[in-house]
Design an enzyme around this catalytic site. Structure first.
Site, mmCIF file in Angstrom:
data_model
loop_
_atom_site.group_PDB
_atom_site.id
_atom_site.type_symbol
_atom_site.label_atom_id
_atom_site.label_comp_id
_atom_site.label_asym_id
_atom_site.label_seq_id
_atom_site.Cartn_x
_atom_site.Cartn_y
_atom_site.Cartn_z
ATOM 1 N N THR A 203 0.823 -1.211 0.000
ATOM 2 C CA THR A 203 0.000 0.000 0.000
ATOM 3 C C THR A 203 0.861 1.267 0.000
ATOM 4 O O THR A 203 1.985 1.248 0.474
ATOM 5 C CB THR A 203 -0.851 -0.028 1.289
ATOM 6 O OG1 THR A 203 -1.745 -1.111 1.188
ATOM 7 C CG2 THR A 203 -1.606 1.255 1.547
ATOM 8 N N GLY A 233 -9.865 -3.955 3.242
ATOM 9 C CA GLY A 233 -8.870 -3.855 4.326
ATOM 10 C C GLY A 233 -9.008 -2.556 5.094
ATOM 11 O O GLY A 233 -10.055 -1.897 5.077
ATOM 12 N N THR A 254 -0.047 0.813 6.853
ATOM 13 C CA THR A 254 0.095 -0.263 5.869
ATOM 14 C C THR A 254 0.388 -1.540 6.621
ATOM 15 O O THR A 254 1.145 -1.538 7.587
ATOM 16 C CB THR A 254 1.221 0.028 4.866
ATOM 17 O OG1 THR A 254 1.411 -1.151 4.069
ATOM 18 C CG2 THR A 254 2.543 0.407 5.521
ATOM 19 N N GLY A 257 -4.361 -5.749 6.976
ATOM 20 C CA GLY A 257 -5.516 -4.876 7.182
ATOM 21 C C GLY A 257 -6.492 -5.331 8.243
ATOM 22 O O GLY A 257 -7.045 -4.508 8.990
HETATM 23 N N1 ASP Z 1 -3.329 -2.701 4.560
HETATM 24 C C1 ASP Z 1 -3.602 -3.161 3.223
HETATM 25 C C2 ASP Z 1 -4.800 -4.043 3.242
HETATM 26 O O1 ASP Z 1 -4.960 -4.808 4.157
HETATM 27 C C3 ASP Z 1 -2.476 -3.884 2.609
HETATM 28 C C4 ASP Z 1 -1.171 -3.131 2.645
HETATM 29 O O2 ASP Z 1 -0.939 -2.332 3.510
HETATM 30 O O3 ASP Z 1 -0.358 -3.349 1.763
HETATM 31 O O4 ASP Z 1 -5.564 -4.018 2.299
#
Ligand code: ASP
Length: 338
Positions: A203, A233, A254, A257
């Site tokens: 992310t 997420g 990030t 999630g």
């Molecule tokens: N937090 C994001 C999710 O769960 C994924 C990420 O941070 O790369 O969708």
């Protein structure tokens, strides 16, 4: 009598909180946290990541330096990362179980506590701009799916064919993840385990403080590789993946999630600052290491407070991240131990 009033006025002026003599600004970004290890990185790849992080943050920094708003800095900085196939946002986003794209993004304005978010969109080139439009030009905070895509068209935002977002790297990653996650498979080699962990994250996010003292935060993602059933997420959830409040800080998260939603990460950091008077670094440490980690989750956060103090905290081996202060001093880091 006039003289008394005048003196009283002067005394009152002197007692009023003086406007900050030294207005400052700053910007912090991340391009995802996770199992980012030196042994899996080539010198060229590493240089590519560092160069896009530097390019992105300089866009926002220039806006802030010229007196522009933290909102504009966050939006334009995130565009650079959404356009880069390196990150899991916009072009280069991870694929769902049926090999399609579902993008999530959110934005929050620390001055007004206004916020906007979109989830599961398939055609909006810059999802962060759609989140800002939801905040500014709709009576809602969060739109999802086809309706959110339609809203973006009505707002005149740039749209693209879903294929625009899909890269070969993510197609291959999806195949490997699906092979590794076949129900009949019961054990995984250390390399497979590491690969699976690496696919979870990427992310992008940005937080900024502008010269007027306004904080803003934005986050944009493709979510998790092989996600199913319109899984959402933390990235588009205000308070989990994104939060900004001029009284405290701006945060973008990030990581895994599900755990970040359950820990209400971004708001929790702000709340520790607001109610317990914790400094931003301490608050972030508390939430990442003593809350998310204890539940079994991992990931990272970046943040900036109302005075320009910066925080970049994680419980993963790495997080793509960068910071630039008002003097233009640039810091770009990838591994946790840097
Ligand atoms: N937090 C994001 C999710 O769960 C994924 C990420 O941070 O790369 O969708």
């Amino acid at each position: 009598m006039k003289k008394v009033i005048f003196i009283t006025f002067l005394v009152w002026m002197g007692c009023k909180e003086a406007p900050s003599a030294d207005p400052t600004f700053g910007i912090v970004i991340h391009g995802g946290a996770g199992t980012i290890l030196r042994k899996n990185m080539t010198a060229e790849k590493e240089a590519e990541y560092r160069s896009v992080l530097a390019e992105a943050i300089q866009v926002g920094h220039a806006i802030l330096k010229a007196g522009g708003s933290s909102k504009e800095a966050v939006e334009k900085t995130i565009h650079v990362m959404e356009d880069s196939p390196l990150f899991n946002a916009g072009r280069g986003a991870v694929l769902t179980a049926d090999a399609s794209i579902e993008l999530d993004a959110s934005f929050m304005d620390g001055a007004t506590l206004d916020a906007g978010a979109i989830s599961g969109v398939k055609t909006i080139k810059h999802p962060i701009s759609a989140a800002i439009k939801v905040m500014e030009d709709s009576p809602h905070v969060m739109l999802s799916g086809a309706g959110a895509d339609r809203f973006a068209v009505e707002q005149g935002l740039e749209t693209v064919e879903p294929e625009y977002f899909i890269t070969e790297r993510r197609v291959n990653a999806l195949k490997r993840v699906q092979d590794a996650q076949k129900p009949q498979k019961t054990s995984w080699s250390p390399t497979e385990k590491e690969f699976l962990q690496q696919q979870r994250y990427g992310t992008v996010g940005c937080v900024a403080l502008d010269l007027s003292g306004n904080l803003a935060a934005g986050t944009s993602t493709g979510g998790m590789t092989n996600k199913n059933w319109n899984r959402i997420g933390d990235a588009p959830i205000i308070g989990a993946g994104t939060y900004a409040n001029n009284a405290t800080c701006a945060i973008s998260a990030t990581g895994w999630g599900e755990y970040f939603i359950r820990s209400v990460v971004a708001h929790d950091i702000s709340a520790l600052m607001e109610y317990k008077g914790m400094p931003i670094q301490e608050a972030a440490y508390e939430v990442i290491h003593n809350k998310v980690a204890k539940l079994g989750g991992d990931g990272g956060v970046v943040g900036i407070d109302k005075k320009g103090n910066v925080m970049m905290e994680m419980n993963t081996p790495g997080m793509y991240r960068a910071h630039m202060d008002s003097e233009g001093k640039l810091t770009v880091k990838i591994y946790k131990d840097e």
